[in-house]
Design an enzyme around this catalytic site. Sequence first.
Site, PDB file in Angstrom:
ATOM      1  N   GLU A  94      -7.757   2.024  -3.520  1.00  0.00           N
ATOM      2  CA  GLU A  94      -8.498   1.795  -2.272  1.00  0.00           C
ATOM      3  C   GLU A  94      -9.551   2.890  -2.125  1.00  0.00           C
ATOM      4  O   GLU A  94      -9.228   4.075  -2.030  1.00  0.00           O
ATOM      5  CB  GLU A  94      -7.528   1.769  -1.078  1.00  0.00           C
ATOM      6  CG  GLU A  94      -6.564   0.596  -1.160  1.00  0.00           C
ATOM      7  CD  GLU A  94      -5.837   0.299   0.148  1.00  0.00           C
ATOM      8  OE1 GLU A  94      -6.109   0.960   1.177  1.00  0.00           O
ATOM      9  OE2 GLU A  94      -4.982  -0.613   0.131  1.00  0.00           O
ATOM     10  N   ASN A  96      -4.476   5.049  -2.286  1.00  0.00           N
ATOM     11  CA  ASN A  96      -5.714   5.548  -1.653  1.00  0.00           C
ATOM     12  C   ASN A  96      -6.324   6.675  -2.487  1.00  0.00           C
ATOM     13  O   ASN A  96      -5.622   7.605  -2.892  1.00  0.00           O
ATOM     14  CB  ASN A  96      -5.396   6.074  -0.249  1.00  0.00           C
ATOM     15  CG  ASN A  96      -5.036   4.953   0.688  1.00  0.00           C
ATOM     16  OD1 ASN A  96      -5.896   4.202   1.138  1.00  0.00           O
ATOM     17  ND2 ASN A  96      -3.745   4.794   0.956  1.00  0.00           N
ATOM     18  N   GLU A 107       0.877  -1.177   0.000  1.00  0.00           N
ATOM     19  CA  GLU A 107       0.000   0.000   0.000  1.00  0.00           C
ATOM     20  C   GLU A 107       0.913   1.225   0.000  1.00  0.00           C
ATOM     21  O   GLU A 107       1.869   1.300   0.776  1.00  0.00           O
ATOM     22  CB  GLU A 107      -0.905   0.031   1.249  1.00  0.00           C
ATOM     23  CG  GLU A 107      -1.744   1.313   1.269  1.00  0.00           C
ATOM     24  CD  GLU A 107      -2.800   1.373   2.377  1.00  0.00           C
ATOM     25  OE1 GLU A 107      -2.895   0.440   3.196  1.00  0.00           O
ATOM     26  OE2 GLU A 107      -3.535   2.385   2.396  1.00  0.00           O
ATOM     27  N   ASP A 164     -11.710   0.006   1.361  1.00  0.00           N
ATOM     28  CA  ASP A 164     -10.872   0.234   2.535  1.00  0.00           C
ATOM     29  C   ASP A 164     -11.743   0.283   3.801  1.00  0.00           C
ATOM     30  O   ASP A 164     -12.938   0.598   3.711  1.00  0.00           O
ATOM     31  CB  ASP A 164     -10.169   1.591   2.352  1.00  0.00           C
ATOM     32  CG  ASP A 164      -8.859   1.676   3.094  1.00  0.00           C
ATOM     33  OD1 ASP A 164      -8.527   0.749   3.842  1.00  0.00           O
ATOM     34  OD2 ASP A 164      -8.155   2.688   2.924  1.00  0.00           O
ATOM     35  N   GLU A 211      -5.785  -5.520   7.803  1.00  0.00           N
ATOM     36  CA  GLU A 211      -4.735  -4.525   8.059  1.00  0.00           C
ATOM     37  C   GLU A 211      -4.531  -4.277   9.545  1.00  0.00           C
ATOM     38  O   GLU A 211      -5.385  -4.588  10.369  1.00  0.00           O
ATOM     39  CB  GLU A 211      -4.970  -3.228   7.288  1.00  0.00           C
ATOM     40  CG  GLU A 211      -6.280  -2.559   7.477  1.00  0.00           C
ATOM     41  CD  GLU A 211      -6.395  -1.290   6.626  1.00  0.00           C
ATOM     42  OE1 GLU A 211      -5.430  -0.892   5.967  1.00  0.00           O
ATOM     43  OE2 GLU A 211      -7.483  -0.713   6.649  1.00  0.00           O
TER      44      GLU A 211
HETATM   45  P1  C2E Z   1      -5.374   3.741   5.858  1.00  0.00           P
HETATM   46  O1  C2E Z   1      -5.594   3.800   4.385  1.00  0.00           O
HETATM   47  O2  C2E Z   1      -6.322   2.892   6.657  1.00  0.00           O
HETATM   48  O3  C2E Z   1      -3.877   3.276   6.037  1.00  0.00           O
HETATM   49  C1  C2E Z   1      -3.438   2.414   7.043  1.00  0.00           C
HETATM   50  C2  C2E Z   1      -2.820   3.202   8.172  1.00  0.00           C
HETATM   51  O4  C2E Z   1      -2.535   2.289   9.244  1.00  0.00           O
HETATM   52  C3  C2E Z   1      -1.480   3.834   7.801  1.00  0.00           C
HETATM   53  O5  C2E Z   1      -1.351   5.013   8.587  1.00  0.00           O
HETATM   54  C4  C2E Z   1      -0.473   2.793   8.285  1.00  0.00           C
HETATM   55  O6  C2E Z   1       0.811   3.332   8.520  1.00  0.00           O
HETATM   56  C5  C2E Z   1      -1.150   2.359   9.571  1.00  0.00           C
HETATM   57  N1  C2E Z   1      -0.738   1.014   9.972  1.00  0.00           N
HETATM   58  C6  C2E Z   1      -0.396  -0.025   9.174  1.00  0.00           C
HETATM   59  N2  C2E Z   1      -0.118  -1.125   9.892  1.00  0.00           N
HETATM   60  C7  C2E Z   1      -0.274  -0.786  11.202  1.00  0.00           C
HETATM   61  C8  C2E Z   1      -0.145  -1.530  12.433  1.00  0.00           C
HETATM   62  O7  C2E Z   1       0.187  -2.713  12.463  1.00  0.00           O
HETATM   63  N3  C2E Z   1      -0.428  -0.844  13.575  1.00  0.00           N
HETATM   64  C9  C2E Z   1      -0.796   0.465  13.572  1.00  0.00           C
HETATM   65  N4  C2E Z   1      -1.056   1.064  14.753  1.00  0.00           N
HETATM   66  N5  C2E Z   1      -0.944   1.188  12.426  1.00  0.00           N
HETATM   67  C10 C2E Z   1      -0.680   0.560  11.256  1.00  0.00           C
HETATM   68  P2  C2E Z   1      -0.919   6.387   7.907  1.00  0.00           P
HETATM   69  O8  C2E Z   1       0.148   6.141   6.885  1.00  0.00           O
HETATM   70  O9  C2E Z   1      -0.660   7.335   9.016  1.00  0.00           O
HETATM   71  O10 C2E Z   1      -2.216   6.816   7.111  1.00  0.00           O
HETATM   72  C11 C2E Z   1      -3.376   7.176   7.793  1.00  0.00           C
HETATM   73  C12 C2E Z   1      -4.512   7.384   6.813  1.00  0.00           C
HETATM   74  O11 C2E Z   1      -4.227   8.498   5.948  1.00  0.00           O
HETATM   75  C13 C2E Z   1      -4.689   6.209   5.852  1.00  0.00           C
HETATM   76  O12 C2E Z   1      -5.410   5.197   6.491  1.00  0.00           O
HETATM   77  C14 C2E Z   1      -5.442   6.881   4.703  1.00  0.00           C
HETATM   78  O13 C2E Z   1      -6.808   7.031   5.035  1.00  0.00           O
HETATM   79  C15 C2E Z   1      -4.803   8.257   4.673  1.00  0.00           C
HETATM   80  N6  C2E Z   1      -3.766   8.271   3.635  1.00  0.00           N
HETATM   81  C16 C2E Z   1      -2.456   7.950   3.709  1.00  0.00           C
HETATM   82  N7  C2E Z   1      -1.841   8.125   2.504  1.00  0.00           N
HETATM   83  C17 C2E Z   1      -2.812   8.573   1.649  1.00  0.00           C
HETATM   84  C18 C2E Z   1      -2.833   8.962   0.241  1.00  0.00           C
HETATM   85  O14 C2E Z   1      -1.841   8.893  -0.479  1.00  0.00           O
HETATM   86  N8  C2E Z   1      -4.040   9.384  -0.251  1.00  0.00           N
HETATM   87  C19 C2E Z   1      -5.183   9.436   0.508  1.00  0.00           C
HETATM   88  N9  C2E Z   1      -6.316   9.870  -0.067  1.00  0.00           N
HETATM   89  N10 C2E Z   1      -5.198   9.076   1.804  1.00  0.00           N
HETATM   90  C20 C2E Z   1      -4.031   8.653   2.369  1.00  0.00           C
HETATM   91 CA    CA Z   2      -7.571   1.164   6.008  1.00  0.00          CA
HETATM   92 CA    CA Z   3      -5.853   2.475   2.715  1.00  0.00          CA
END
Ligand code: C2E
Ligand code: CA
Ligand code: CA
Length: 300
Positions: A165, A133, A73, A195, A254
């Site tokens: 996603e 995403n 991802e 997602d 996830e």
């Molecule tokens: P998401 O799409 O649900 O992404 C998964 C989030 O969970 C990511 O946080 C990831 O780093 C985190 N994660 C993965 N595995 C674990 C784990 O084992 N434990 C814990 N505690 N966390 C884990 P991140 O990178 O901070 O992203 C947060 C949200 O921001 C994402 O949730 C998504 O909704 C948004 N996001 C991130 N990058 C993009 C992007 O390029 N475009 C868009 N539209 N949204 C994004």
């Molecule tokens: Ca997610």
């Molecule tokens: Ca996602």
Amino acid sequence: MLRQNLIRLSIALCERSDSAPGKVLLYDPHRTRSESEHFEIMTRLNRLVPENELYLVFQPKVDLETGVCSGAEVLVRWNTSKGEISPALFIPLAEENGSISKITRWVIHRTLSTVGGRSLLELGGRPLVYAINISVVDMRAPDFVEFLESLLELYAVPPSQIELELTERMLIDDDTHVRGNFAALQKLGVRLAIDDFGTGYSGLNYLNKFFVNTIKIDKSFVDAIEPGAQPGSLAVMEAVISLGIALGLELTAEGIEHAYQATYLAERRCHLGQGWLFSRPLSFEAFVDFAERCNLRESA
Ligand code: C2E
Ligand code: CA
Ligand code: CA
């Protein structure tokens, strides 16, 4: 300055979801601090130069049965002069002020130029799928699919190796552009994933109306898998897995942090897993190392 601040805070107060004509809103310094932080982030977003401030990280997805890496991802990071701002904070604000389109298009461009340009579309004879995403704002843009298609062609990336996603909210959105784009994406042949499945809307009717390849089981369900968990606390997740299997969809869980969660999910035939147990999000180079270790060992 004082007058400017007063006007700004009054606007922020009026924009609150609990504001209504004639309702008195009280000044709360804690809440107002976060409102003024949001205001500042929005202002920065308007001036954002993606090439200079954004970068990508790749979080591996792993086949729960074989340990093979199936792809990643793609997650965006924002490095500002004041430090990193979490996407969990700035993405919703970017959706609110419209700057999300610029961010998404930069993420797509950078992902395709990286994986296509470096020919990292397969490892050890296994195709890698990269998940991006997408926001509802992108899906409402009439030229979104055209934009994606032109970049897939430019970087010679097969559409089937890109997964978008989407959220449940998008699929129940009655916007004609969203519906049109959905059909066009399906025709283009990119993979589509839902997602945070099960966290938003309980109406599952959209699963009959829209074709999707993957359901992503939200971390909140995975968190419930713990030693001694009451069977009732896992019922919804198990129902989601059964539903996915019955519909012939790929299932990705996830937020897997513990080996017992991975074992539990694999036993119930959840296909892919993602989470800190396997790897935190990585730079592209580190992701390639990770995937090589998983896939070349597996095919040796
Ligand atoms: P998401 O799409 O649900 O992404 C998964 C989030 O969970 C990511 O946080 C990831 O780093 C985190 N994660 C993965 N595995 C674990 C784990 O084992 N434990 C814990 N505690 N966390 C884990 P991140 O990178 O901070 O992203 C947060 C949200 O921001 C994402 O949730 C998504 O909704 C948004 N996001 C991130 N990058 C993009 C992007 O390029 N475009 C868009 N539209 N949204 C994004
Ligand atoms: Ca997610
Ligand atoms: Ca996602």
